[in-house]
Design a protein around this motif. Sequence first.
Motif, PDB file in Angstrom:
ATOM      1  N   PHE A   9      13.048  -8.729   7.565  1.00 42.76           N
ATOM      2  CA  PHE A   9      12.357  -8.565   8.844  1.00 42.76           C
ATOM      3  C   PHE A   9      12.075  -7.098   9.145  1.00 42.76           C
ATOM      4  CE2 PHE A   9      14.017 -12.892   9.571  1.00 42.76           C
ATOM      5  CZ  PHE A   9      12.794 -13.497   9.810  1.00 42.76           C
ATOM      6  N   LEU A  10      12.916  -6.183   8.667  1.00 44.20           N
ATOM      7  CA  LEU A  10      12.618  -4.758   8.785  1.00 44.20           C
ATOM      8  C   LEU A  10      11.343  -4.436   8.001  1.00 44.20           C
ATOM      9  CD1 LEU A  10      13.474  -1.856   9.650  1.00 44.20           C
ATOM     10  CD2 LEU A  10      14.718  -1.733   7.488  1.00 44.20           C
ATOM     11  N   GLY A  11      11.192  -5.048   6.832  1.00 42.27           N
ATOM     12  CA  GLY A  11       9.984  -4.841   6.039  1.00 42.27           C
ATOM     13  C   GLY A  11       8.741  -5.335   6.755  1.00 42.27           C
ATOM     14  N   LEU A  12       8.844  -6.467   7.438  1.00 45.24           N
ATOM     15  CA  LEU A  12       7.698  -6.965   8.210  1.00 45.24           C
ATOM     16  C   LEU A  12       7.342  -6.018   9.355  1.00 45.24           C
ATOM     17  CD1 LEU A  12       8.517 -10.768   8.383  1.00 45.24           C
ATOM     18  CD2 LEU A  12       6.787  -9.638   6.978  1.00 45.24           C
ATOM     19  N   LEU A  13       8.362  -5.470  10.009  1.00 48.55           N
ATOM     20  CA  LEU A  13       8.119  -4.503  11.076  1.00 48.55           C
ATOM     21  C   LEU A  13       7.430  -3.258  10.537  1.00 48.55           C
ATOM     22  CD1 LEU A  13       8.686  -3.514  14.053  1.00 48.55           C
ATOM     23  CD2 LEU A  13      10.757  -2.496  13.105  1.00 48.55           C
ATOM     24  N   ILE A  14       7.932  -2.737   9.435  1.00 47.01           N
ATOM     25  CA  ILE A  14       7.361  -1.528   8.847  1.00 47.01           C
ATOM     26  C   ILE A  14       5.928  -1.778   8.382  1.00 47.01           C
ATOM     27  CG2 ILE A  14       7.551   0.047   6.879  1.00 47.01           C
ATOM     28  CD1 ILE A  14      10.587  -0.131   7.217  1.00 47.01           C
ATOM     29  N   ALA A  15       5.676  -2.918   7.757  1.00 53.22           N
ATOM     30  CA  ALA A  15       4.322  -3.233   7.303  1.00 53.22           C
ATOM     31  C   ALA A  15       3.360  -3.323   8.481  1.00 53.22           C
ATOM     32  CB  ALA A  15       4.320  -4.532   6.511  1.00 53.22           C
ATOM     33  N   GLY A  16       3.780  -3.964   9.550  1.00 51.57           N
ATOM     34  CA  GLY A  16       2.919  -4.091  10.722  1.00 51.57           C
ATOM     35  C   GLY A  16       2.595  -2.756  11.360  1.00 51.57           C
ATOM     36  N   ILE A  17       3.603  -1.913  11.519  1.00 47.10           N
ATOM     37  CA  ILE A  17       3.370  -0.604  12.128  1.00 47.10           C
ATOM     38  C   ILE A  17       2.537   0.267  11.205  1.00 47.10           C
ATOM     39  CG2 ILE A  17       4.490   1.511  12.925  1.00 47.10           C
ATOM     40  CD1 ILE A  17       6.830  -0.239  13.847  1.00 47.10           C
ATOM     41  N   SER A  18       2.788   0.207   9.903  1.00 45.71           N
ATOM     42  CA  SER A  18       2.023   1.018   8.943  1.00 45.71           C
ATOM     43  C   SER A  18       0.546   0.657   8.974  1.00 45.71           C
ATOM     44  CB  SER A  18       2.542   0.820   7.525  1.00 45.71           C
ATOM     45  OG  SER A  18       3.790   1.392   7.367  1.00 45.71           O
ATOM     46  N   TRP A  33       0.783   4.608   3.572  1.00 47.35           N
ATOM     47  CA  TRP A  33       1.055   4.080   2.231  1.00 47.35           C
ATOM     48  C   TRP A  33       2.543   4.099   1.904  1.00 47.35           C
ATOM     49  CZ3 TRP A  33      -2.025   0.947   0.082  1.00 47.35           C
ATOM     50  CH2 TRP A  33      -3.382   1.026   0.314  1.00 47.35           C
ATOM     51  N   PHE A  34       3.254   5.121   2.364  1.00 47.89           N
ATOM     52  CA  PHE A  34       4.702   5.162   2.161  1.00 47.89           C
ATOM     53  C   PHE A  34       5.362   3.988   2.879  1.00 47.89           C
ATOM     54  CE2 PHE A  34       8.950   6.942   3.422  1.00 47.89           C
ATOM     55  CZ  PHE A  34       9.512   6.863   2.165  1.00 47.89           C
ATOM     56  N   GLY A  35       4.879   3.660   4.070  1.00 52.46           N
ATOM     57  CA  GLY A  35       5.403   2.515   4.800  1.00 52.46           C
ATOM     58  C   GLY A  35       5.123   1.203   4.085  1.00 52.46           C
ATOM     59  N   ILE A  36       3.970   1.091   3.474  1.00 49.46           N
ATOM     60  CA  ILE A  36       3.647  -0.133   2.738  1.00 49.46           C
ATOM     61  C   ILE A  36       4.545  -0.270   1.512  1.00 49.46           C
ATOM     62  CG2 ILE A  36       1.843  -1.262   1.372  1.00 49.46           C
ATOM     63  CD1 ILE A  36      -0.153  -0.159   3.458  1.00 49.46           C
ATOM     64  N   VAL A  37       4.831   0.832   0.837  1.00 51.18           N
ATOM     65  CA  VAL A  37       5.735   0.793  -0.320  1.00 51.18           C
ATOM     66  C   VAL A  37       7.149   0.406   0.122  1.00 51.18           C
ATOM     67  CG1 VAL A  37       6.848   2.234  -2.076  1.00 51.18           C
ATOM     68  CG2 VAL A  37       4.383   2.383  -1.709  1.00 51.18           C
ATOM     69  N   VAL A  38       7.622   0.988   1.210  1.00 55.15           N
ATOM     70  CA  VAL A  38       8.955   0.663   1.721  1.00 55.15           C
ATOM     71  C   VAL A  38       9.005  -0.804   2.155  1.00 55.15           C
ATOM     72  CG1 VAL A  38      10.620   1.139   3.564  1.00 55.15           C
ATOM     73  CG2 VAL A  38       9.491   3.020   2.397  1.00 55.15           C
TER      74      VAL A  38
END
Length: 101
Positions: A9-18, A33-38
């Motif tokens: 769920f942290l990954g979903l949050l990061i992807a959405g914000i990125s 792009w760094f956020g998408i990789v993370v």
Amino acid sequence: LGGPGHIVFLGLLIAGISLAGGIAGFLPSWLMWFGIVVASLAELSFFTLILYPAAFLLPAARVLGMAWMICVGARLPKSRRGYRGESLRPADGASPLPAHS
């Protein structure tokens, strides 16, 4: 399920914000792009439930995710002006909301 559930769920949050911040122009492209990789690493951490060697993705995604959040917090604009400097208000000074009758 606690570790992988949290990180997925942290990954979903990061992807959405990125994606939202990058497309709107509030974040520089390298940070998007760094956020998408993370976020991708965080989503791959779900495989920890199937393969134990994938457990190294949990702390990697957690640490990189927190570092990414600190960078985003420092780079987001402090006002309603966009990243490129344009105002989000209408040019003619009219209210962006319709008047109530």
